[in-house]
Motif scaffolding. Structure first.
Motif, mmCIF file in Angstrom:
data_model
loop_
_atom_site.group_PDB
_atom_site.id
_atom_site.type_symbol
_atom_site.label_atom_id
_atom_site.label_comp_id
_atom_site.label_asym_id
_atom_site.label_seq_id
_atom_site.Cartn_x
_atom_site.Cartn_y
_atom_site.Cartn_z
ATOM 1 N N ARG A 156 -33.678 -22.810 84.272
ATOM 2 C CA ARG A 156 -32.917 -22.743 85.524
ATOM 3 C C ARG A 156 -33.703 -21.873 86.493
ATOM 4 O O ARG A 156 -33.878 -20.671 86.263
ATOM 5 C CB ARG A 156 -31.526 -22.159 85.287
ATOM 6 C CG ARG A 156 -30.648 -22.173 86.542
ATOM 7 C CD ARG A 156 -29.250 -21.660 86.246
ATOM 8 N NE ARG A 156 -28.382 -21.788 87.395
ATOM 9 C CZ ARG A 156 -27.692 -22.877 87.707
ATOM 10 N NH1 ARG A 156 -27.758 -23.926 86.931
ATOM 11 N NH2 ARG A 156 -26.928 -22.920 88.781
ATOM 12 N N THR A 277 -29.607 -29.335 90.885
ATOM 13 C CA THR A 277 -29.056 -28.009 90.608
ATOM 14 C C THR A 277 -30.123 -26.968 90.337
ATOM 15 O O THR A 277 -29.806 -25.831 90.017
ATOM 16 C CB THR A 277 -28.110 -28.083 89.400
ATOM 17 O OG1 THR A 277 -28.835 -28.537 88.251
ATOM 18 C CG2 THR A 277 -26.950 -29.032 89.668
ATOM 19 N N ILE A 279 -32.596 -27.156 87.909
ATOM 20 C CA ILE A 279 -32.893 -27.033 86.487
ATOM 21 C C ILE A 279 -33.983 -28.041 86.127
ATOM 22 O O ILE A 279 -33.923 -29.201 86.540
ATOM 23 C CB ILE A 279 -31.645 -27.274 85.624
ATOM 24 C CG1 ILE A 279 -30.542 -26.275 86.000
ATOM 25 C CG2 ILE A 279 -31.968 -27.150 84.147
ATOM 26 C CD1 ILE A 279 -29.247 -26.487 85.262
#
Length: 347
Positions: A156, A277, A279
């Motif tokens: 992440r 996102t 990631i």
């Protein structure tokens, strides 16, 4: 009629003996009331003889209780003695059966897990951060399915891909390979067709391959194209784009050196990018690889992400890092130890 009117006008005063006969004859309610909001109180005055109705200046009836009435005290009742309707009474609790099996697990998400998953989950601590060698070793222990699982890394990043200067898309050459057989198709023309076949390409074509793809042919894992074929291959964007197979210079699938591109993808070149996102999901081998090979592939991925850091990345670049097998639980890594281990291994 005069007597009834007199009794009706005197409703706001205590009843007299002269109006008793009229009330007994059936004239219990007046033909007209002082106001609408006085009507419920007048009814209450008739129902409770002990209370007297007194008129206020606005015409409403106000009840005046007798002075000698004293409220009832409940000194002997426990404060916790209440019912479920706002009053005082015993609290009722329905009897429940004791939960057994998966229903007795404290976490709701664990109640839908398989028995195999719950058993291997006991081998690791969910909130503990591991170093790279320990995490790789633990990942190999929990991979106990009937097939050979893939080793995956999930990072992440502190990136927002909707901005152009924060998009991360690159490739990494895994030194120990991916453990998978990659079927490569090459879109080229002229003399490069023979070069692609000699380099080990599984499918080679030009205009005929474009027509096959438009017809639904997808029997390949990578599509490599030469730059002179990209204007013709632009029409395949709607078909190959959603599948991630469209040739792209950033992914290394558009190259003038067809032979080198085929050799790199055959040996273990992997393309990665961050999703919306932020990631990045990257496979870096198979769980049946030796631990040293998995560590070498994993650190190659970490160095590639660090080397391709976008110019718009600000603040902390790495947020979290996890490794896992295809069917196993995730294992959290210590970011600082991971980066230090990568620096030591590169030196």
């Amino acid at each position: 009629m005069a007597t009834a009117a007199a009794c009706a006008s005197s409703l706001l005063a205590p009843p007299s003996a002269s109006c008793a006969g009229t009330a007994a004859s059936g004239a219990l309610f007046p033909t007209s009331v002082p106001s609408l909001r006085a009507y419920p109180r007048l009814l209450l005055a008739f129902r409770r003889p002990a209370a007297a109705a007194v008129a206020d200046p606005q015409g409403a009836a106000v009840l005046e209780e007798e002075d000698d009435e004293t409220p009832v005290q409940f000194d002997d009742v426990d404060d916790d003695y209440e019912d479920g309707y706002g009053g005082r009474g015993p609290a009722f609790t329905a009897p429940t059966r004791p939960r057994t099996g998966k229903a007795a697990l404290p976490l709701k998400r664990d109640r839908t897990r398989s028995k195999r998953y719950l058993e291997i989950q006991k081998l690791r601590e969910s909130k503990k951060e591991y170093d790279v060698p320990m995490a790789i070793s633990l990942m190999k222990q929990v991979a106990n399915t009937r097939f050979v699982e893939s080793a995956e890394a999930h990072f992440r990043m502190n990136l927002d891909p909707k901005y152009n200067d924060q998009q991360l898309r690159a490739t990494v050459n895994l030194p120990k390979g991916t453990g998978q057989t990659v079927k490569i198709a090459v879109l080229t023309q002229g003399e490069k067709i023979d070069e692609a076949r000699a380099a080990g390409a599984d499918i080679v074509g030009s205009d005929d391959l474009i027509e096959q793809i438009k017809g639904g042919f997808m029997e390949f894992d990578k599509l490599i194209a030469s730059p002179d074929m990209m204007p013709k291959g632009a029409s395949l964007g709607k078909i190959l784009g959603p599948r991630g197979l469209m040739p792209n210079p950033k992914a290394g699938t558009v190259s003038p050196n067809i032979t080198q591109a085929i050799d790199e993808f055959k040996k273990g070149k992997v393309e990665f990018r961050v999703d919306k996102t932020g990631i990045a999901h990257i496979p870096f081998g198979k769980v049946n690889f030796p631990e040293e090979d998995l560590i070498a592939n994993f650190m190659a991925v970490v160095r590639s992400i660090e080397r391709n850091k976008p110019s718009g990345a600000k603040g902390i670049y790495w947020k979290t890092a996890y490794v896992c097998s295809s069917m196993g639980p995730s294992i959290k890594l210590n970011i600082k130890e991971m980066l230090d281990y990568g620096a030591d291994s590169s030196n």
